[in-house]
Scaffold this active site. Structure first.
Site, PDB file in Angstrom:
ATOM      1  CG  ASN A 179      -0.402  -0.185   2.650  1.00 41.78           C
ATOM      2  OD1 ASN A 179       0.730   0.791   2.794  1.00 41.78           O
ATOM      3  ND2 ASN A 179      -0.936  -0.833   3.384  1.00 41.78           N
ATOM      4  NE  ARG A 180      -1.377   7.410  -0.886  1.00 41.51           N
ATOM      5  CZ  ARG A 180      -1.371   7.950  -2.144  1.00 41.51           C
ATOM      6  NH1 ARG A 180      -0.487   8.757  -2.423  1.00 41.51           N
ATOM      7  NH2 ARG A 180      -2.712   8.063  -2.277  1.00 41.51           N
ATOM      8  CG  PHE A 181       2.176   3.670   5.947  1.00 42.17           C
ATOM      9  CD1 PHE A 181       2.721   4.948   6.374  1.00 42.17           C
ATOM     10  CD2 PHE A 181       2.772   2.537   6.385  1.00 42.17           C
ATOM     11  CE1 PHE A 181       3.418   5.266   7.479  1.00 42.17           C
ATOM     12  CE2 PHE A 181       3.518   2.605   7.867  1.00 42.17           C
ATOM     13  CZ  PHE A 181       3.788   3.966   8.386  1.00 42.17           C
ATOM     14  CD  GLU A 182       1.999  -2.583   3.522  1.00 43.50           C
ATOM     15  OE1 GLU A 182       1.756  -3.241   4.456  1.00 43.50           O
ATOM     16  OE2 GLU A 182       1.933  -2.810   2.052  1.00 43.50           O
ATOM     17  CG  ASP A 195      -5.446 -10.751   3.795  1.00 40.12           C
ATOM     18  OD1 ASP A 195      -4.217 -10.506   3.455  1.00 40.12           O
ATOM     19  OD2 ASP A 195      -6.131 -10.710   4.890  1.00 40.12           O
TER      20      ASP A 195
END
Length: 463
Positions: free
Chosen positions: A191-194, A260
């Site tokens: 995701n964006r944060f990761e 998931d």
């Protein structure tokens, strides 16, 4: 049915649902009055659960503790018909348990019970031996990394190398900041944060999104770089260009397990269409379904179809269907018809046809084709609605609408193992039989016909 191997961290999700209207006299904290308790499969098991919901056959590989929670977890997997032969018992750890407290449909706290230690030597060997044994028969592999100790660097890279050796699609849901762990995977789904954390790059516009995806491809050799952007959908790299695939979600109640759902739906869609844009659109629709529900929810094909403009993933063009069947080893059954005003006779006929093989394909006459065959008053039900109704039958795997008067072109292209026609063709030539390995004539259930239904309606409304 696609065979998918899911490897990763297994998590038991436990929910306490209730209301809170009082403060405790013991401390300035709210009191939860529990109204309902529920358990669900989390982590890699939720990926498996999503795949099952989308019609795949799933083999799960991971670790649970030698405890009551682990036994319940394995039983729950078996109830969902997940193959658990790769689920290993670790006597040194507890089964990972996440307890969420929900008040008035809002999650207020989560309590985690877990051990994140790497697997011991025996468990590592058993896990990799299982993967090596199963990988050749799989259509795709998913690594679901929740950083709970199963997918360390060496295990992850060993599995990716095995997948590439056998030319298997392998997707990774990453965790942590070291993405060299996932290098040479087919696709990863940060995701964006990761992705910001891993690349130390603020993804605050298209220019930086493009740069980040290029780094994934050039530095980490990810074949299909992708990032999920929450309410903004999914962005991916295609021919060195940034492609944005917007979200479809209208209401968001709970994002638990949405990642998931995305990786499960991406995997199956990529295996079917081999087109990343189509796969992202399908994944966005699946995510839109689950975030509109509470808890680790699932998306069915029917729910996804309703979001995708009333279309259905079983309804395909001939070109797409041939692409799907290119490496198919299962027995294909083909039949065709108008199926105008679907009734029990039709359903019974199709169930018997499916029983002859593994995959049932229905060739469906278009509206124009029916008008030429039966006159201007037919069909009663339009081709889109007829196709959607057929797709709702579990015995039907795929539907192809054809414009011609006969399905000979379809049969010639598909070359089915078994061609099924009604028993009324007993003394007639069955069109396309020369392109099938076997032709089977099957009787319709007596007392059911579209013509009889039409006449009954006419009589009823003429009275």
């Amino acid at each position: 049915m696609r065979k998918i191997l899911v490897i990763g961290d297994l998590i038991a999700d436990y929910y306490l649902w209730g209301k809170s209207e009082r403060l405790s006299p013991e401390a300035p904290v709210p009191i939860l009055e529990v109204k309902k308790e529920s358990k669900s499969l989390g982590g890699a098991a939720n990926v498996a659960n999503n795949l099952i919901s989308l019609g795949a056959q799933v083999f799960l590989c991971g670790v649970v503790g030698d405890d009551l929670e682990g036994k319940h977890f394995i039983n729950a997997l078996k109830i969902r018909e997940v193959d658990t032969s790769g689920v290993l018992i670790d006597k040194t750890r507890c089964t990972t348990l996440k307890t969420r407290i929900i008040v008035q449909n809002q999650q207020i706290v989560r309590v985690d019970k877990e051990i994140k230690d790497p697997l011991n030597a025996d468990l590592r060997k058993n896990l990799l031996d299982f993967v090596a044994e199963k990988i050749q028969e799989m259509d795709g592999i998913i690594l679901s990394d929740y950083n709970k100790g199963v997918l360390d660097f060496k295990i992850t890279q060993t599995i990716i190398a095995l997948a590439n050796k056998h030319y298997k699609l392998i997707l990774c849901d990453p965790k942590g900041k070291d993405y060299s762990k996932y290098s040479h995977a087919s696709l990863i789904t940060p995701n964006r944060f990761e992705l910001e954390q891993a690349l130390h790059l603020k993804l605050d516009g298209d220019a930086n999104l493009l740069k980040a995806l290029q780094i994934l491809q050039e530095t980490y050799h990810i074949a299909m770089p992708l990032v999920t952007l929450s309410e903004q959908g999914i962005a991916f790299l295609e021919k060195n260009e940034l492609i944005n695939c917007p979200t479809i979600a209208k209401e968001v109640y709970d994002v638990t397990g949405a990642g998931d759902t995305v990786i499960a739906s991406l995997t199956l869609s990529l295996l079917e269409s081999k087109n990343l844009k189509e796969a992202c659109e399908f994944a966005n629709a699946a995510a839109a379904v689950v975030v509109g529900k509470m808890g680790s929810a699932l998306a069915s094909l029917e729910e996804i179809a309703l979001i995708l403009n009333q279309t259905h993933p079983k309804i395909l063009s001939l070109e797409k269907l041939l692409n799907i069947l290119e490496y198919n080893k299962q027995k294909v059954v083909f039949t065709n018809g108008c199926f105008d005003i679907l009734h029990k006779g039709h359903a019974s006929y199709l169930q018997k046809a499916k029983a002859l093989g593994d995959i049932l394909i229905v060739g469906l006459n278009s509206d124009a084709s029916i008008k030429r065959l039966k006159g201007d008053k037919r069909p009663i039900v339009g081709e889109k609605d007829r196709a959607f109704l057929l797709a709702s039958l579990s015995c039907v795997d795929y539907i192809v609408v054809f414009e011609e008067d006969t399905p000979i072109g379809l049969i010639q292209a598909l070359k089915p193992d078994i061609l099924v026609k009604g028993a009324d063709y007993l003394d007639k030539e069955v069109i396309g039989s020369e392109f099938a390995k076997e032709t089977c004539l099957m009787a319709f259930e007596e007392g059911y016909s579209t013509s009889a239904i039409i006449e009954k309606i006419k009589r009823a409304y003429n009275d």
